[in-house]
Motif scaffolding. Structure first.
Motif, PDB file in Angstrom:
ATOM      1  N   THR A 196       0.836  -1.199   0.000  1.00 18.48           N
ATOM      2  CA  THR A 196       0.000   0.000   0.000  1.00 18.48           C
ATOM      3  C   THR A 196       0.872   1.251   0.000  1.00 18.48           C
ATOM      4  N   LYS A 197       1.916   1.255   0.818  1.00 16.59           N
ATOM      5  CA  LYS A 197       2.826   2.405   0.875  1.00 16.59           C
ATOM      6  C   LYS A 197       3.557   2.615  -0.453  1.00 16.59           C
ATOM      7  N   THR A 198       3.701   1.549  -1.233  1.00 16.19           N
ATOM      8  CA  THR A 198       4.395   1.636  -2.506  1.00 16.19           C
ATOM      9  C   THR A 198       3.451   2.076  -3.635  1.00 16.19           C
ATOM     10  N   GLY A 199       2.146   2.107  -3.347  1.00 15.95           N
ATOM     11  CA  GLY A 199       1.193   2.599  -4.336  1.00 15.95           C
ATOM     12  C   GLY A 199       0.245   1.574  -4.919  1.00 15.95           C
ATOM     13  N   ALA A 200       0.184   0.390  -4.332  1.00 18.97           N
ATOM     14  CA  ALA A 200      -0.749  -0.626  -4.824  1.00 18.97           C
ATOM     15  C   ALA A 200      -2.188  -0.153  -4.635  1.00 18.97           C
ATOM     16  N   LEU A 201      -3.029  -0.425  -5.616  1.00 18.31           N
ATOM     17  CA  LEU A 201      -4.449  -0.146  -5.480  1.00 18.31           C
ATOM     18  C   LEU A 201      -5.086  -1.136  -4.513  1.00 18.31           C
ATOM     19  N   LYS A 202      -4.642  -2.379  -4.621  1.00 19.00           N
ATOM     20  CA  LYS A 202      -5.184  -3.467  -3.802  1.00 19.00           C
ATOM     21  C   LYS A 202      -4.209  -4.632  -3.871  1.00 19.00           C
ATOM     22  N   SER A 203      -4.195  -5.437  -2.830  1.00 24.34           N
ATOM     23  CA  SER A 203      -3.420  -6.675  -2.870  1.00 24.34           C
ATOM     24  C   SER A 203      -4.259  -7.803  -2.294  1.00 24.34           C
ATOM     25  N   ASP A 204      -3.970  -9.003  -2.732  1.00 22.07           N
ATOM     26  CA  ASP A 204      -4.645 -10.207  -2.246  1.00 22.07           C
ATOM     27  C   ASP A 204      -3.548 -11.230  -1.989  1.00 22.07           C
ATOM     28  N   ILE A 205      -3.224 -11.429  -0.724  1.00 21.78           N
ATOM     29  CA  ILE A 205      -2.133 -12.324  -0.332  1.00 21.78           C
ATOM     30  C   ILE A 205      -2.728 -13.569   0.314  1.00 21.78           C
ATOM     31  N   LYS A 222      -1.398 -11.406  -5.296  1.00 22.88           N
ATOM     32  CA  LYS A 222      -1.731 -10.583  -6.454  1.00 22.88           C
ATOM     33  C   LYS A 222      -1.680  -9.132  -6.001  1.00 22.88           C
ATOM     34  N   VAL A 223      -1.166  -8.286  -6.867  1.00 19.30           N
ATOM     35  CA  VAL A 223      -1.085  -6.850  -6.578  1.00 19.30           C
ATOM     36  C   VAL A 223      -1.606  -6.113  -7.807  1.00 19.30           C
TER      37      VAL A 223
END
Length: 86
Positions: free
Chosen positions: A32-41, A49-50
């Motif tokens: 999130t801090k790097t700019g991902a819209l969403k992640s699913d770990i 998935k990012v």
């Protein structure tokens, strides 16, 4: 600055070293801090998935964020996606 016309990309990555929900949160916060819209770990599968907008080569920033968080990522693929549900 991101615009609506910029494509959304999905990065698929294998992640080694995750052991618990705290690991998941640590990775999610780094992305999130790097700019991902969403992640699913998925801890059990060791897979993530990012989703992000911009240049597809930005995927390396997310790989580095996972490494910096203390885990071992291996990029599987990065593909443009037409539909993104936030």
């Amino acid at each position: 600055m991101l615009t609506l016309s910029e494509p959304t990309y999905e990065l698929r990555v294998k992640i080694e070293g995750m052991r618990c929900a705290s690991c998941l949160n640590h990775i999610d916060n780094a992305l999130t801090k790097t700019g991902a819209l969403k992640s699913d770990i998925n801890i059990g599968r060791g897979f993530g998935k990012v989703w992000f907008k911009g240049d597809p080569q930005m995927d390396e920033h997310f790989i580095e964020a996972i490494k910096d968080a203390g885990y071992e990522p291996t990029k599987l693929s990065t593909e443009a996606v037409e539909i993104f549900d936030s």
